[in-house]
Design an enzyme around this catalytic site. Structure first.
Site: not given
Length: 438
Positions: A316, A125, A413, A97, A343, A28-29, A388, A169
């Site tokens: 994570e 958030r 997600k 996010g 988170h 995903k990142s 998660r 970050s």
């Protein structure tokens, strides 16, 4: 007030050691960073092995709204991204996010007004860090959290900005990803406690450089806690997306907690993904971990040992590690993760509550969790709309009868079809290897 009822999923217990090969979809990142860079590039790009999940589909739809052409080529995991003039529109961030923090700088470059909103839970958030930074760089923005509005002027001045990125970050990455398109580029200086999840910033920097963007970092002789992106062209790059190593951790944990053996193919020998740290974590807890070519194999021990570890850079992974620790034979101390309170949910409070509700012994500390072994029993495990948290409950369920996970569908997600993949891993008789594929 109407009560919303969330379905319960009976987490399967492993009746024998898990033996499986599990092929995971793309990161995903990496996928969402690649989409941003492709949208700002000097020509079309092709992304192969891209993740298709709620978070990445939200990013795709947001970029399409802003005027970017994104088409599937054959398989829906191959995306052809063609940049176009950026325009206004309405963006749904969901709970992603990366969308709510990476897209506002792109929106500031649009010729038009962009309205951002998301799930109700997303409205809590923190976003003021990146929105205030963009204002300091010349953007016109109303709001400090979802919903908010960016009035794009077709360009952004850029320049130097100081932020406190100790909460995430993503604030740094969000500014860096679009900065080459700013008139003056950007210099981001961090002033505050240590930035968490530094591997994600390393990932951003590496991908920018692969796109021909000049980036100066503390590691390359730049100012401490400062990242500089020079203005210039973002080169179109075709990318093959690595598997999502953080998603892989739950499946590797299945081997560790059942004394089984799980192999994940296409594991990169070099990566900036935080999920790669699971190799050292499982090794420290007593598992046998081997990277043979492109295959990572974990063999579980007779009994996991506890661990004392600073997870600040790989926060994570905390839900996976907490689930492992709850099933270990000695106490564990997870440190450096106070930032997880911001988170999808307060992950520290959530993990402590859910494990304790099953008879566990978890204490929240100022920056983490202390987990002492205790006999666990069945019960309902809440996911808090956090993917998660749901997978952590599935890990516990491998060893504890009667675990019912609330809203396991939230795993879509980042990993749609998780339940089927998990069931396939467990489906055959012990000792017979089976292959689960996304």
């Amino acid at each position: 007030m109407e009560t919303v009822s969330l379905s319960l999923w009976n987490a399967p217990r492993a009746e024998a050691p898990v033996v499986a090969t599990v092929a995971l979809p793309g990161s995903k990142s990496i996928t969402n960073r690649a989409l941003i860079l492709a949208a700002l590039a000097d020509g079309p790009s092709t992304l192969t092995g891209a993740l298709r999940s709620r978070d990445t589909d939200l990013m795709i739809e947001a970029l399409r709204t802003l005027g970017i052409s994104i088409e599937t080529v054959g398989a829906d995991t191959t995306l052809r991204v063609t940049p176009g003039p950026l325009q206004g529109g309405a963006v749904d961030c969901g709970l992603a996010g990366t969308v709510m923090r990476f897209l506002p700088p792109v929106a500031a470059l649009a010729s038009g007004t962009v309205h951002f909103d998301g799930d109700e839970q997303a409205r809590t958030r923190p976003l003021d860090t990146i929105l205030d930074a963009l204002r300091g760089l010349g953007a016109d923005i109303d709001g400090a959290s979802l919903p908010f509005t960016v009035r794009g002027a077709g360009s952004l001045r850029g320049g130097r900005v100081t932020i406190d990125a100790s909460g995430s970050s993503q604030f740094v990455s969000g500014l860096l990803l679009s900065a080459a398109a700013f008139d003056e580029g950007v210099t981001v200086h961090h002033d505050g406690k240590t930035v968490p999840s530094m591997p994600h910033i390393d990932m951003t920097v590496e991908m920018l450089r692969e796109s021909g963007v000049e980036v100066t970092t503390p590691a390359t002789g730049g100012e401490a806690d400062t990242w500089r992106v020079s203005p210039g062209v973002v080169r179109a790059v075709d990318r093959a997306i690595e598997p999502d190593l953080s998603n892989a951790t739950a499946f590797l944990a299945a081997a560790a907690v059942t004394g089984g053996e799980v192999t994940v193919p296409l594991w990169p020998s070099r990566t900036t993904q935080p999920g790669d740290a699971i190799r050292e974590i499982l090794l420290a807890m007593g598992a046998d971990v081997r990277l043979d070519g492109a295959n990572l194999t974990v063999r579980g021990p007779q009994q996991l040992t506890g661990i004392d570890i600073d997870l600040h850079d790989v926060g994570e992974l905390t839900p996976t590690v907490a689930a492992l620790a709850a099933l270990a034979d000695g106490p564990s101390h997870l440190r450096g993760i106070a930032h997880l309170r911001g988170h999808e949910t307060d992950r520290l409070a959530a993990l402590a509550h859910e494990i304790n509700s099953l008879g566990g012994n978890v204490t929240e500390t100022e920056d983490g969790l202390t987990i002492v072994p205790a006999g666990l029993h069945g019960g309902t495990w809440r996911s808090y709309a956090d993917h998660r948290m749901a997978t952590a409950g599935a890990i516990v369920g491998l060893r504890v009868d009667g675990i019912r996970i609330e809203d396991v569908g939230t795993t879509a997600k980042t990993l749609p079809g998780f339940e089927n993949l998990w069931a396939t891993m467990l489906s055959a008789a012990a000792g017979t290897e089976r292959k689960a594929s996304f």
